[in-house]
Design a protein around this motif. Structure first.
Motif: not given
Length: 222
Positions: A81-91
């Motif tokens: 909800r008006n937010e950001t996630d930092e993800l790590e996918l396969n490095g």
């Protein structure tokens, strides 16, 4: 609104895809909080490698958006909800942002958050009409819902045909309910130009119903 058994069928199909991620860009209810109960039962078993992400749509604000959000999070969905996630996918890093619908969206905030890393950026936004905001925010991909008939369609063909049918009997009153639904900003502008022209030439009374007030406020004279 869909029945629980229908949603269970969709959940089964999605799970059969063995997806890395699942995106659900809004409209979990029609207008009532009670509609969340069958939905959470049907989709509580969704499975993917990196999780299910969601944003809220306009119908979720017809109900209680806080309640809709809570019920989704209770079954493990990550509601942005008006937010950001930092993800790590396969490095590799991926910035995934989500905005609330329409006037509740905060594009500057998520654009700033997503720009913290020089990497791929995805935006979840219920209405596709805000594509220009995604471009301005340097997002690489925007995923949307809302249009019901699909993201690819002939420009306002349906609206033109419906308008022609409505005018065939030479009415004195024309009632239009959500006339721009499914149109991008350019199509919306062109369709309203047609309405304005018809209204002036035929001296029609036109009644507009829309939740996008910015589209119609310049045309309201009473």
């Amino acid at each position: 609104y869909m029945l629980e058994r229908d949603m269970e069928m969709y959940a089964e199909v999605v799970n059969g895809l063995n997806a890395d991620m699942i995106f659900m860009p809004g409209d979990f209810v029609t207008s009532k909080d009670s509609e969340m109960l069958p939905l959470v039962k049907a989709f509580s078993g969704l499975k993917s490698k990196y999780g299910t992400y969601a944003c809220l749509g306009n119908h979720d604000f017809f109900a209680n958006p806080a309640y809709v959000t809570k019920k989704l999070r209770d079954i493990g969905m990550k509601v942005l909800r008006n937010e950001t996630d930092e993800l790590e996918l396969n490095g590799a890093k991926l910035m995934l942002s989500g905005v609330d619908d329409g006037r509740h969206a905060n594009f500057p905030k998520v654009s700033y958050e997503a720009s913290s890393l020089n990497t791929a950026r995805i935006l979840l936004c219920h209405k596709p009409y805000f594509f220009e905001n995604a471009v301005a925010g340097n997002f690489d991909l925007m995923l949307s819902g809302h249009t019901h008939g699909g993201q690819l369609a002939l420009p306002f063909l349906e609206q033109r045909l419906n308008l022609a049918q409505a005018l065939s009997n030479d009415p004195d009153l024309l009632v239009l309910d959500e006339p721009s639904s499914g149109l991008d900003p350019v199509g919306t502008k062109e369709f309203y130009a047609i309405i304005d022209d018809v209204r002036a030439r035929k001296k029609l009374t036109v009644v507009l119903s829309s939740h996008v007030l910015a589209e119609i406020e310049d045309r309201i004279d009473r």
